[in-house]
Design a protein around this motif. Structure first.
Motif, short mmCIF file in Angstrom:
data_model
loop_
_atom_site.label_atom_id
_atom_site.label_comp_id
_atom_site.label_asym_id
_atom_site.label_seq_id
_atom_site.Cartn_x
_atom_site.Cartn_y
_atom_site.Cartn_z
N THR A 14 105.91 12.47 -79.62
CA THR A 14 105.89 13.73 -78.88
C THR A 14 107.00 13.76 -77.83
O THR A 14 107.71 14.75 -77.68
N ILE A 15 107.15 12.63 -77.12
CA ILE A 15 108.17 12.56 -76.08
C ILE A 15 109.57 12.70 -76.70
O ILE A 15 110.42 13.44 -76.19
N TYR A 18 110.18 16.27 -77.71
CA TYR A 18 110.43 17.08 -76.51
C TYR A 18 111.87 16.95 -76.03
O TYR A 18 112.56 17.95 -75.80
N PHE A 19 112.35 15.70 -75.90
CA PHE A 19 113.71 15.52 -75.36
C PHE A 19 114.78 16.00 -76.34
O PHE A 19 115.82 16.52 -75.92
N GLY A 39 109.35 22.84 -79.82
CA GLY A 39 108.55 21.62 -79.86
C GLY A 39 107.22 21.85 -80.56
O GLY A 39 106.79 21.03 -81.38
N THR A 40 106.57 22.98 -80.24
CA THR A 40 105.30 23.31 -80.88
C THR A 40 105.50 23.51 -82.38
O THR A 40 104.74 22.98 -83.20
N LEU A 43 106.14 20.11 -84.07
CA LEU A 43 104.91 19.30 -84.11
C LEU A 43 103.94 19.83 -85.16
O LEU A 43 103.41 19.07 -85.98
N VAL A 44 103.72 21.15 -85.15
CA VAL A 44 102.80 21.75 -86.12
C VAL A 44 103.31 21.51 -87.54
O VAL A 44 102.54 21.13 -88.43
N TYR A 57 96.16 12.92 -84.23
CA TYR A 57 97.34 13.10 -83.38
C TYR A 57 96.94 13.00 -81.91
O TYR A 57 97.63 12.40 -81.09
N MET A 58 95.80 13.61 -81.58
CA MET A 58 95.40 13.66 -80.17
C MET A 58 94.97 12.32 -79.59
O MET A 58 94.84 12.19 -78.38
N GLY A 61 98.17 12.12 -78.15
CA GLY A 61 98.49 13.36 -77.42
C GLY A 61 97.69 13.51 -76.15
O GLY A 61 98.18 14.02 -75.15
N ILE A 64 99.16 12.32 -72.87
CA ILE A 64 100.13 13.24 -72.25
C ILE A 64 99.38 14.41 -71.62
O ILE A 64 99.66 14.81 -70.49
N GLU A 65 98.41 14.93 -72.38
CA GLU A 65 97.64 16.08 -71.91
C GLU A 65 96.97 15.78 -70.57
O GLU A 65 96.80 16.66 -69.73
#
Lengths: 229, 121
Positions: A14-15, A18-19, A39-40, A43-44, A57-58, A61, A64-65
């Motif tokens: 995820t990181i 994002y970058f 990013g969304t 990821l999706v 995934y979570m 995830g 981070i959340e």
């Protein structure tokens, strides 16, 4: 132990995404290339393509959340830094944001009822005007879906900044401060970033307006939903 | 060390978040605990109990990379993709139109109040 490593993997992935998306946006700064949107999508698409359940995934995830709570608390700092502007424009600021935030909740509710959206969708879109972490918290607290709230906030942000220049020209809004207040109240952090590009005063106005509206909406929406749902 | 400063700053933010969450449970209200935590921090900043430099570095970092923090949640839309098919477009239109109304009315009210203030003052 296996779950731990899956978590670490998804967290790092995820990181990295994002970058990467942030870098693309720096090269090509178009509203549709904002990292939160691309990013969304990425990821999706990856979860879909590799058939990874969202729950697995979570496992990563959620780490981070977990920072979302402190991130909301952090909003106090920019608001405090703008205290001189708040003192100077206290009345127009508070009145316009208060009315604007109310109009946002009411119009969202009425239009949604008009096209007969489901209750959980309406509860997710009521806080659409406020910055994502706050909108997610409000949606969660009132029985909406935080993920959907995040999408609606994105629509409000990207849709808002794409239309703002035309809207302000058409309706003769020339005052820089007022433009900022409108942008922050309707399009939150995405709007504030755009307002900052237009100038420091517009950006500061938008930043204050965004946080003020987040406070108002988080107080009003729970009250509103307790009457209408 | 900057890294340690950032860790401490974020730990302080966490502290406010947990106090806010406890407050929410205690008061039994639907206002998010994080917002209550923000109120508290704002209050302590204004009364100078907390000095801005105790949270500045961590706060700046966390705000700069805010989108990363909610990517995992927005990706959760994968569970609701079916909603966006067909008449699902209405959801987007509702949000978009309401957003424009908010933007215009807020900016218009602010501009009207400021112009009036200048004339009177």
């Amino acid at each position: 132990m296996g779950e731990f490593f899956t978590g670490v993997f998804f967290c790092i992935a995820t990181i990295l995404i994002y970058f990467l998306m942030k870098r693309i946006y720096t090269e090509y700064p178009h509203p549709f290339l904002l990292p939160i949107f691309t990013g969304t999508v990425v990821l999706v698409a990856l979860l879909y393509y590799f058939d990874i359940p969202y729950e697995s995934y979570m496992t990563g995830g959620q780490w981070i959340e977990h920072l979302l709570g402190p991130a909301v608390v952090a909003l106090a700092y920019p608001l405090y830094n703008q205290r001189d502007m708040i003192r100077k424009f206290f009345k127009p600021l508070v009145i316009s944001v208060l009315i604007g935030a109310m109009i946002g909740i009411l119009s969202g509710y009425l239009f949604a009822r008009l096209v007969k959206l489901d209750d959980f969708v309406i509860l997710s879109l009521l806080p659409k005007s406020v910055t994502t972490p706050v909108a997610m918290e409000i949606a969660f607290a009132t029985g909406g879906v935080p993920s959907l709230a995040g999408i609606f906030v994105m629509v409000a942000g990207i849709g808002g900044i794409l239309t703002a220049p035309y809207l302000f020209r058409l309706f003769h809004i020339h005052d820089v401060f007022s433009k900022g207040v409108g942008t922050g109240c309707a399009s939150h952090a995405i709007g504030t970033a755009k307002a900052l590009e237009n100038g420091e005063e517009e950006g500061a106005a938008s930043s204050v307006s965004m946080t003020l509206s987040a406070i108002i909406v988080s107080l009003v929406v729970p009250l509103f939903t307790s009457f209408f749902f | 060390m900057d890294v340690w400063r950032i860790v401490v700053h974020i730990a302080i933010l966490y502290g406010f978040y947990y106090i806010g969450a406890a407050l929410q449970t205690w008061l039994d209200i639907a206002v998010p605990g994080s917002i209550l935590g923000m109120f508290l921090l704002l209050l302590l900043l204004f009364t100078k109990v907390i000095r801005p430099e105790w949270i500045a570095k961590g706060t700046t970092l966390i705000l700069a990379h805010m989108p990363l923090l909610f990517l995992p949640v927005t990706a959760g839309v994968i569970v609701y993709l079916d909603l966006f098919k067909g008449s699902g477009i209405f959801m987007i239109i509702v949000v978009y139109v309401s957003t424009l109304i908010v933007m215009l009315s807020t900016a218009w009210i602010a501009q009207t109040l400021i112009n009036r203030g200048e004339k009177n003052g």
